[in-house]
Write a protein that holds these residues in place. Structure first.
Motif, PDB file in Angstrom:
ATOM      1  N   THR A   5      -0.706  -2.371  -0.102  1.00 28.57           N
ATOM      2  CA  THR A   5       0.673  -1.897  -0.204  1.00 28.57           C
ATOM      3  C   THR A   5       0.763  -0.387  -0.032  1.00 28.57           C
ATOM      4  O   THR A   5       0.153   0.368  -0.801  1.00 28.57           O
ATOM      5  CB  THR A   5       1.278  -2.292  -1.559  1.00 28.57           C
ATOM      6  OG1 THR A   5       1.244  -3.720  -1.682  1.00 28.57           O
ATOM      7  CG2 THR A   5       2.718  -1.822  -1.661  1.00 28.57           C
ATOM      8  N   GLN A   6       1.508   0.024   0.962  1.00 32.11           N
ATOM      9  CA  GLN A   6       1.781   1.440   1.206  1.00 32.11           C
ATOM     10  C   GLN A   6       3.293   1.655   1.230  1.00 32.11           C
ATOM     11  O   GLN A   6       4.039   0.743   1.607  1.00 32.11           O
ATOM     12  CB  GLN A   6       1.228   1.891   2.566  1.00 32.11           C
ATOM     13  CG  GLN A   6      -0.254   1.794   2.745  1.00 32.11           C
ATOM     14  CD  GLN A   6      -0.671   2.286   4.124  1.00 32.11           C
ATOM     15  OE1 GLN A   6      -1.396   1.605   4.858  1.00 32.11           O
ATOM     16  NE2 GLN A   6      -0.229   3.490   4.503  1.00 32.11           N
ATOM     17  N   CYS A  22      -1.950   3.731  -1.575  1.00 28.23           N
ATOM     18  CA  CYS A  22      -2.429   2.488  -0.966  1.00 28.23           C
ATOM     19  C   CYS A  22      -2.941   1.610  -2.104  1.00 28.23           C
ATOM     20  O   CYS A  22      -4.012   1.872  -2.653  1.00 28.23           O
ATOM     21  CB  CYS A  22      -3.526   2.811   0.031  1.00 28.23           C
ATOM     22  SG  CYS A  22      -4.458   1.396   0.664  1.00 28.23           S
ATOM     23  N   THR A  23      -2.169   0.598  -2.454  1.00 26.25           N
ATOM     24  CA  THR A  23      -2.496  -0.214  -3.619  1.00 26.25           C
ATOM     25  C   THR A  23      -3.020  -1.580  -3.215  1.00 26.25           C
ATOM     26  O   THR A  23      -2.399  -2.281  -2.405  1.00 26.25           O
ATOM     27  CB  THR A  23      -1.279  -0.371  -4.533  1.00 26.25           C
ATOM     28  OG1 THR A  23      -0.831   0.930  -4.939  1.00 26.25           O
ATOM     29  CG2 THR A  23      -1.624  -1.190  -5.767  1.00 26.25           C
ATOM     30  N   GLY A  24      -4.143  -1.938  -3.801  1.00 28.49           N
ATOM     31  CA  GLY A  24      -4.732  -3.240  -3.539  1.00 28.49           C
ATOM     32  C   GLY A  24      -5.071  -3.943  -4.838  1.00 28.49           C
ATOM     33  O   GLY A  24      -4.308  -3.868  -5.804  1.00 28.49           O
ATOM     34  N   THR A  25      -6.223  -4.595  -4.838  1.00 32.63           N
ATOM     35  CA  THR A  25      -6.669  -5.336  -6.015  1.00 32.63           C
ATOM     36  C   THR A  25      -8.123  -4.995  -6.305  1.00 32.63           C
ATOM     37  O   THR A  25      -8.761  -4.232  -5.570  1.00 32.63           O
ATOM     38  CB  THR A  25      -6.555  -6.848  -5.768  1.00 32.63           C
ATOM     39  OG1 THR A  25      -7.522  -7.226  -4.785  1.00 32.63           O
ATOM     40  CG2 THR A  25      -5.166  -7.243  -5.285  1.00 32.63           C
ATOM     41  N   SER A  67      -8.715  10.062  -2.139  1.00 28.57           N
ATOM     42  CA  SER A  67      -9.178   9.816  -3.506  1.00 28.57           C
ATOM     43  C   SER A  67      -8.853   8.382  -3.878  1.00 28.57           C
ATOM     44  O   SER A  67      -8.175   7.664  -3.134  1.00 28.57           O
ATOM     45  CB  SER A  67      -8.525  10.795  -4.487  1.00 28.57           C
ATOM     46  OG  SER A  67      -7.115  10.591  -4.500  1.00 28.57           O
ATOM     47  N   LYS A  68      -9.356   7.977  -5.042  1.00 30.97           N
ATOM     48  CA  LYS A  68      -9.082   6.617  -5.517  1.00 30.97           C
ATOM     49  C   LYS A  68      -9.088   6.604  -7.029  1.00 30.97           C
ATOM     50  O   LYS A  68      -9.910   7.267  -7.668  1.00 30.97           O
ATOM     51  CB  LYS A  68     -10.139   5.649  -4.985  1.00 30.97           C
ATOM     52  CG  LYS A  68      -9.842   4.181  -5.246  1.00 30.97           C
ATOM     53  CD  LYS A  68     -10.967   3.271  -4.778  1.00 30.97           C
ATOM     54  CE  LYS A  68     -12.066   3.194  -5.812  1.00 30.97           C
ATOM     55  NZ  LYS A  68     -13.023   2.082  -5.553  1.00 30.97           N
ATOM     56  N   SER A  69      -8.164   5.824  -7.593  1.00 29.57           N
ATOM     57  CA  SER A  69      -8.128   5.599  -9.033  1.00 29.57           C
ATOM     58  C   SER A  69      -7.763   4.145  -9.259  1.00 29.57           C
ATOM     59  O   SER A  69      -6.673   3.710  -8.869  1.00 29.57           O
ATOM     60  CB  SER A  69      -7.098   6.515  -9.709  1.00 29.57           C
ATOM     61  OG  SER A  69      -7.034   6.240 -11.089  1.00 29.57           O
ATOM     62  N   GLY A  70      -8.680   3.404  -9.849  1.00 30.47           N
ATOM     63  CA  GLY A  70      -8.433   1.978 -10.055  1.00 30.47           C
ATOM     64  C   GLY A  70      -8.220   1.256  -8.741  1.00 30.47           C
ATOM     65  O   GLY A  70      -9.021   1.385  -7.816  1.00 30.47           O
ATOM     66  N   ASN A  71      -7.129   0.526  -8.655  1.00 32.71           N
ATOM     67  CA  ASN A  71      -6.833  -0.251  -7.452  1.00 32.71           C
ATOM     68  C   ASN A  71      -5.999   0.504  -6.418  1.00 32.71           C
ATOM     69  O   ASN A  71      -5.540  -0.089  -5.436  1.00 32.71           O
ATOM     70  CB  ASN A  71      -6.082  -1.529  -7.828  1.00 32.71           C
ATOM     71  CG  ASN A  71      -6.936  -2.499  -8.636  1.00 32.71           C
ATOM     72  OD1 ASN A  71      -8.162  -2.429  -8.618  1.00 32.71           O
ATOM     73  ND2 ASN A  71      -6.289  -3.385  -9.375  1.00 32.71           N
ATOM     74  N   THR A  72      -5.803   1.797  -6.638  1.00 35.36           N
ATOM     75  CA  THR A  72      -4.963   2.588  -5.732  1.00 35.36           C
ATOM     76  C   THR A  72      -5.745   3.751  -5.123  1.00 35.36           C
ATOM     77  O   THR A  72      -6.323   4.563  -5.828  1.00 35.36           O
ATOM     78  CB  THR A  72      -3.733   3.139  -6.467  1.00 35.36           C
ATOM     79  OG1 THR A  72      -2.934   2.041  -6.947  1.00 35.36           O
ATOM     80  CG2 THR A  72      -2.874   3.990  -5.532  1.00 35.36           C
ATOM     81  N   PHE A 101      -5.982  -4.087   6.016  1.00 36.74           N
ATOM     82  CA  PHE A 101      -5.234  -2.845   6.243  1.00 36.74           C
ATOM     83  C   PHE A 101      -3.983  -2.826   5.372  1.00 36.74           C
ATOM     84  O   PHE A 101      -3.478  -3.867   4.952  1.00 36.74           O
ATOM     85  CB  PHE A 101      -4.803  -2.737   7.705  1.00 36.74           C
ATOM     86  CG  PHE A 101      -5.899  -2.326   8.644  1.00 36.74           C
ATOM     87  CD1 PHE A 101      -6.688  -3.272   9.270  1.00 36.74           C
ATOM     88  CD2 PHE A 101      -6.141  -0.984   8.914  1.00 36.74           C
ATOM     89  CE1 PHE A 101      -7.705  -2.905  10.145  1.00 36.74           C
ATOM     90  CE2 PHE A 101      -7.153  -0.593   9.781  1.00 36.74           C
ATOM     91  CZ  PHE A 101      -7.939  -1.566  10.398  1.00 36.74           C
ATOM     92  N   GLY A 102      -3.474  -1.634   5.165  1.00 37.20           N
ATOM     93  CA  GLY A 102      -2.173  -1.482   4.548  1.00 37.20           C
ATOM     94  C   GLY A 102      -1.091  -1.675   5.590  1.00 37.20           C
ATOM     95  O   GLY A 102      -1.367  -1.709   6.795  1.00 37.20           O
ATOM     96  N   GLY A 103       0.144  -1.778   5.134  1.00 34.86           N
ATOM     97  CA  GLY A 103       1.253  -2.010   6.037  1.00 34.86           C
ATOM     98  C   GLY A 103       1.656  -0.800   6.864  1.00 34.86           C
ATOM     99  O   GLY A 103       2.418  -0.929   7.822  1.00 34.86           O
ATOM    100  N   GLY A 104       1.131   0.361   6.487  1.00 32.01           N
ATOM    101  CA  GLY A 104       1.432   1.570   7.248  1.00 32.01           C
ATOM    102  C   GLY A 104       2.528   2.407   6.625  1.00 32.01           C
ATOM    103  O   GLY A 104       3.456   1.872   5.998  1.00 32.01           O
ATOM    104  N   THR A 105       2.410   3.713   6.761  1.00 35.69           N
ATOM    105  CA  THR A 105       3.396   4.661   6.255  1.00 35.69           C
ATOM    106  C   THR A 105       3.775   5.623   7.362  1.00 35.69           C
ATOM    107  O   THR A 105       2.898   6.249   7.970  1.00 35.69           O
ATOM    108  CB  THR A 105       2.831   5.464   5.071  1.00 35.69           C
ATOM    109  OG1 THR A 105       2.511   4.573   4.002  1.00 35.69           O
ATOM    110  CG2 THR A 105       3.832   6.508   4.591  1.00 35.69           C
ATOM    111  N   LYS A 106       5.067   5.747   7.601  1.00 33.27           N
ATOM    112  CA  LYS A 106       5.541   6.696   8.606  1.00 33.27           C
ATOM    113  C   LYS A 106       5.784   8.044   7.942  1.00 33.27           C
ATOM    114  O   LYS A 106       6.591   8.150   7.019  1.00 33.27           O
ATOM    115  CB  LYS A 106       6.842   6.200   9.243  1.00 33.27           C
ATOM    116  CG  LYS A 106       7.393   7.129  10.327  1.00 33.27           C
ATOM    117  CD  LYS A 106       8.631   6.564  10.961  1.00 33.27           C
ATOM    118  CE  LYS A 106       9.199   7.489  12.041  1.00 33.27           C
ATOM    119  NZ  LYS A 106       8.209   7.711  13.128  1.00 33.27           N
ATOM    120  N   LEU A 107       5.044   9.045   8.385  1.00 36.87           N
ATOM    121  CA  LEU A 107       5.205  10.397   7.869  1.00 36.87           C
ATOM    122  C   LEU A 107       6.124  11.189   8.783  1.00 36.87           C
ATOM    123  O   LEU A 107       5.868  11.322   9.982  1.00 36.87           O
ATOM    124  CB  LEU A 107       3.851  11.108   7.772  1.00 36.87           C
ATOM    125  CG  LEU A 107       3.910  12.623   7.488  1.00 36.87           C
ATOM    126  CD1 LEU A 107       4.597  12.903   6.152  1.00 36.87           C
ATOM    127  CD2 LEU A 107       2.518  13.229   7.531  1.00 36.87           C
TER     128      LEU A 107
END
Lengths: 110, 120
Positions: A5-6, A22-25, A67-72, A101-107
């Motif tokens: 999830t993005q 970017c959130t996963g499991t 970086s990463k923290s937990g599932n994100t 992959f994540g769904g993508g983020t438009k910057l």
């Protein structure tokens, strides 16, 4: 395997910093040291920007960090520049020996 | 310079077959895992399949398992994707990508992609 999830979009002004989440499991992001980020400009192939959660390939600007923290996992771009405007995708190796992959983020650089 | 050039895309009817190729140059092809990743029009990236350096082990997404087969010919520096029983939802740009350093830690570089359109 569900996509990571993005946020659909983020924006910032030149010189500012932005962060894309970017959130996963625990089966992917949370349990993996192999999270990567890709930049894709319109009509172009993706380009690797970050690998192994926080490492930068040579040639990628120091303004990009991961970086990463937990599932994100997170991608931070500091000192935004117009050329950073693009779509960004996260990816993770999973415990099922697949990739997601994540769904993508438009910057948008304002 | 590493180069990946895909070919073989085109228009195919539902239920049909297509074989994609990816010609590699600029690196020792036989020592790297290779992957296929697709992108439906206006959508995000979706991992499709990966094959280890020797070709002895492959991995594929549930969405294509049993229909798509990834293979490689190290003597020809070429990666393949055999696509059978194609569906409308398989319509996408198909990219081949080299494993970044190891099997698992990323995809780079990518080819320019080849468009597959499944439609009657």
């Amino acid at each position: 395997q569900s996509a990571l999830t993005q946020p659909a979009s983020v924006s910032g002004s030149p010189g500012q910093s932005i962060t894309i989440s970017c959130t996963g499991t625990s089966s992917d992001v949370g349990g993996s040291n192999y999270v990567s980020w890709y930049q894709q400009h319109p009509g172009k192939a993706p380009k690797l920007m970050i690998y192994d959660v926080s490492k930068r390939p040579s040639g990628v600007s120091y303004r990009f960090s991961g970086s990463k923290s937990g599932n994100t996992a997170s991608l931070t771009i500091s000192g935004l520049q117009a050329e950073d405007e693009a779509d960004y995708y996260c990816s993770s190796y999973t415990s099922a020996r697949t990739w997601v992959f994540g769904g993508g983020t438009k910057l948008t650089v304002l | 310079e590493v180069q990946l050039v895909e070919s073989g895309g085109g228009l195919v009817q539902p239920g049909g077959s297509l074989r994609l190729s990816c010609a590699a140059s600029g690196f020792t092809f036989a020592t790297y895992a290779m992957s296929w990743v697709r992108q439906a029009p206006g959508k995000g990236l979706e991992w499709v399949a990966t094959i280890i350096y020797s070709g002895g082990v492959t991995y594929s997404a549930d969405s294509v398992k049993g229909r798509f087969t990834v293979s490689r010919d190290n003597s020809k520096n070429t990666l393949y994707l055999q696509m059978n029983s194609l569906r409308a939802e398989d319509t996408a740009i198909y990219y081949c990508a080299k494993a970044w350093q190891q099997l698992v830690n990323g995809f780079d570089p990518w080819g320019q992609g080849t468009l597959v359109t499944v439609s009657s």
